[in-house]
Design an enzyme around this catalytic site. Structure first.
Site, PDB file in Angstrom:
ATOM      1  NE  ARG A 161      -4.097  -1.829   0.349  1.00  0.00           N
ATOM      2  CZ  ARG A 161      -4.127  -3.097  -0.045  1.00  0.00           C
ATOM      3  NH1 ARG A 161      -3.102  -3.636  -0.679  1.00  0.00           N
ATOM      4  NH2 ARG A 161      -5.201  -3.828   0.171  1.00  0.00           N
ATOM      5  CB  SER A 236      -8.652  -1.747   4.050  1.00  0.00           C
ATOM      6  OG  SER A 236      -8.894  -3.006   3.501  1.00  0.00           O
ATOM      7  CD  GLU A 331      -5.705   0.842   2.329  1.00  0.00           C
ATOM      8  OE1 GLU A 331      -4.851   0.008   2.591  1.00  0.00           O
ATOM      9  OE2 GLU A 331      -6.697   0.592   1.648  1.00  0.00           O
TER      10      GLU A 331
HETATM   11  N1  EPU Z   1     -10.609 -11.030   9.903  1.00  0.00           N
HETATM   12  C1  EPU Z   1     -11.396 -11.143  11.043  1.00  0.00           C
HETATM   13  N2  EPU Z   1     -12.382 -10.217  11.230  1.00  0.00           N
HETATM   14  C2  EPU Z   1     -12.626  -9.217  10.350  1.00  0.00           C
HETATM   15  C3  EPU Z   1     -11.816  -9.096   9.202  1.00  0.00           C
HETATM   16  C4  EPU Z   1     -10.802 -10.018   8.991  1.00  0.00           C
HETATM   17  O1  EPU Z   1     -11.205 -12.045  11.867  1.00  0.00           O
HETATM   18  O2  EPU Z   1     -13.535  -8.432  10.606  1.00  0.00           O
HETATM   19  C5  EPU Z   1      -9.558 -12.053   9.667  1.00  0.00           C
HETATM   20  C6  EPU Z   1      -9.953 -12.983   8.531  1.00  0.00           C
HETATM   21  O3  EPU Z   1     -10.717 -14.053   8.983  1.00  0.00           O
HETATM   22  C7  EPU Z   1      -8.601 -13.437   8.015  1.00  0.00           C
HETATM   23  C8  EPU Z   1      -7.732 -12.203   8.229  1.00  0.00           C
HETATM   24  O4  EPU Z   1      -8.392 -11.415   9.239  1.00  0.00           O
HETATM   25  O5  EPU Z   1      -8.079 -14.471   8.787  1.00  0.00           O
HETATM   26  C9  EPU Z   1      -7.524 -11.412   6.957  1.00  0.00           C
HETATM   27  O6  EPU Z   1      -8.788 -11.006   6.447  1.00  0.00           O
HETATM   28  P1  EPU Z   1      -9.081 -10.821   4.867  1.00  0.00           P
HETATM   29  O7  EPU Z   1      -8.623 -11.995   4.120  1.00  0.00           O
HETATM   30  O8  EPU Z   1     -10.509 -10.400   4.746  1.00  0.00           O
HETATM   31  O9  EPU Z   1      -8.122  -9.649   4.438  1.00  0.00           O
HETATM   32  P2  EPU Z   1      -7.666  -8.315   5.166  1.00  0.00           P
HETATM   33  O10 EPU Z   1      -6.257  -8.472   5.612  1.00  0.00           O
HETATM   34  O11 EPU Z   1      -8.661  -7.918   6.195  1.00  0.00           O
HETATM   35  C10 EPU Z   1      -6.649  -7.282   2.987  1.00  0.00           C
HETATM   36  C11 EPU Z   1      -6.707  -5.990   2.213  1.00  0.00           C
HETATM   37  C12 EPU Z   1      -7.995  -5.916   1.405  1.00  0.00           C
HETATM   38  C13 EPU Z   1      -8.027  -7.084   0.443  1.00  0.00           C
HETATM   39  C14 EPU Z   1      -7.938  -8.403   1.256  1.00  0.00           C
HETATM   40  C15 EPU Z   1      -7.818  -9.618   0.368  1.00  0.00           C
HETATM   41  C16 EPU Z   1      -5.412  -4.382   3.503  1.00  0.00           C
HETATM   42  C17 EPU Z   1      -5.443  -3.176   4.394  1.00  0.00           C
HETATM   43  N3  EPU Z   1      -6.604  -4.864   3.135  1.00  0.00           N
HETATM   44  O12 EPU Z   1      -7.707  -7.279   3.947  1.00  0.00           O
HETATM   45  O13 EPU Z   1      -7.956  -4.720   0.641  1.00  0.00           O
HETATM   46  O14 EPU Z   1      -9.215  -7.088  -0.320  1.00  0.00           O
HETATM   47  O15 EPU Z   1      -6.734  -8.374   2.087  1.00  0.00           O
HETATM   48  O16 EPU Z   1      -6.566  -9.670  -0.228  1.00  0.00           O
HETATM   49  O17 EPU Z   1      -4.331  -4.866   3.175  1.00  0.00           O
HETATM   50  C18 EPU Z   1      -8.590  -2.427   0.550  1.00  0.00           C
HETATM   51  O18 EPU Z   1      -7.393  -2.169   0.563  1.00  0.00           O
HETATM   52  O19 EPU Z   1      -9.468  -1.533   0.496  1.00  0.00           O
HETATM   53  C19 EPU Z   1      -9.013  -3.828   0.660  1.00  0.00           C
HETATM   54  C20 EPU Z   1     -10.286  -4.170   0.762  1.00  0.00           C
END
Ligand code: EPU
Length: 335
Positions: A161, A236, A331
């Site tokens: 990012r 995010s 972000e």
């Molecule tokens: N999780 C929770 N609770 C929540 C959200 C997430 O327990 O409310 C856990 C999930 O179960 C999982 C882990 O956290 O074990 C990661 O969650 P997820 O795969 O949904 O991805 P993220 O790390 O929350 C990032 C990006 C997203 C992108 C997804 C998929 C960032 C800041 N965000 O989210 O990007 O779509 O990975 O690759 O890196 C964005 O930047 O706007 C965005 C949506």
């Protein structure tokens, strides 16, 4: 160039925040932007797709809206094609258009809100792929002397990012075109991300096409992330924090189920998981809230102000710091 006076920006930011610009300038080419800068100097704000910002005030001064369109093949061989996109092209429309041509590369980045021109700024990423994986170069105009620039992938200094546009060149350059490298065959399918793998297994697909990956990504995103046309949001709101290995181990002793991933400088943690653990998921104060399916996303249920959403973000950050000793970083750009 089109100039509008005292204009609401509500429809031009995905949070749907109703703040005004003293003047809203629509620019349709790099030349128009260079001309504007020559005569007026730096605008108060350069606006792309409005998908990564939170407006907390009216903008006193000019908002320069980059509305440059165009899709043009600039290089082609048997395996690849390089396409130059106008910065104002909507990202997801571009993704779908490339898939319709049978081109691969953008499928994991389906349904990300925003425009082509702002994609390099924060090196958009999802489901194991980042913009830098397909980026060739971008062109634009420097704000201080309205000179043109062209940046290669190395020069853009991409990180998680992150890019030169969030550091040395912050507020100094306007991107007008982006060149992306797409595959015509031998597509580099990236189906490693857990949720994608699971969906493909359910569908009984073992050798997915780029279009099938895109369909799966769209389905996953729709199930977790709110659609900005229905509920205002900026994806995010926070970055996933990177902490030292010792800090991660200390937390894993306490929370053995906490997701953590290897990252440069230690371990990357899931901010969404941490925020949920602190009890904020689904929380709502008037029209400002934390999305019920993904705690990393703050939402505007209708009439929230940018300040209310900002206050909610600050409260979450303080609480996470108090309980986890982690300083979350937004972000989204605060305006
Ligand atoms: N999780 C929770 N609770 C929540 C959200 C997430 O327990 O409310 C856990 C999930 O179960 C999982 C882990 O956290 O074990 C990661 O969650 P997820 O795969 O949904 O991805 P993220 O790390 O929350 C990032 C990006 C997203 C992108 C997804 C998929 C960032 C800041 N965000 O989210 O990007 O779509 O990975 O690759 O890196 C964005 O930047 O706007 C965005 C949506």
């Amino acid at each position: 160039m089109i100039v509008q006076i005292n204009q609401s920006l509500a429809k031009l930011n995905t949070f749907g925040i109703d703040q005004k610009a003293s003047r809203l300038i629509w620019a349709h080419s790099a030349e128009e932007i260079a001309n504007y800068l020559k005569h007026h100097g730096a605008p108060a704000l350069v606006l792309g797709g409005g998908s990564n910002m939170l407006l907390t005030n009216d903008v006193e001064g000019d908002v320069l809206k980059v509305d440059i369109h165009g899709r043009e093949v600039v290089f082609e061989d048997n395996d690849h094609v390089h396409i130059r996109f106008g910065a104002g092209e909507n990202w997801h429309e571009v993704v779908l258009w490339t898939l319709m041509q049978g081109l691969g590369g953008l499928e994991n980045l389906s349904l990300i809100p925003g425009n082509c021109g702002t994609a390099p700024v924060q090196n958009i990423g999802a489901y194991g792929v980042e913009l830098q994986d397909v980026f060739v170069s971008c062109e634009g105009v420097m704000i201080d002397d309205s000179s043109p620039f062209k940046l290669s992938k190395e020069e853009a200094r991409f990180g998680y990012r992150n890019s030169i546009f969030k550091n040395e060149w912050k507020g100094k350059a306007v991107i007008t075109q982006v060149v992306l490298k797409l595959t015509k065959r031998n597509h580099r399918i990236n189906a490693e991300y857990g949720a994608i793998k699971g969906e493909l297994q359910k569908m009984g697909v073992s050798k997915p096409t780029p279009k099938q990956i895109s369909d799966v990504v769209v389905a996953i995103r729709k199930s977790k992330l709110p659609d900005p046309s229905q509920i205002g949001n900026s994806g995010s709101f926070f970055k996933n924090p990177v902490v030292s290995t010792e800090k991660a181990e200390e937390l894993l002793d306490k929370y053995p189920n906490m997701p953590s991933y290897p990252a440069e400088g230690g371990k990357k943690l899931a901010a969404g998981w941490i925020i949920e653990k602190c009890g904020w998921k689904g929380h709502r104060e008037k029209d400002a809230g934390v999305h019920q399916n993904q705690a990393l996303v703050l939402v505007n249920y209708g009439n929230a102000t940018g300040r209310e959403i900002h206050l909610l973000a600050q409260n979450i950050m303080e609480d996470v710091y108090a309980r986890f000793g982690i300083q979350l970083e937004p972000e989204v750009n605060l305006i």
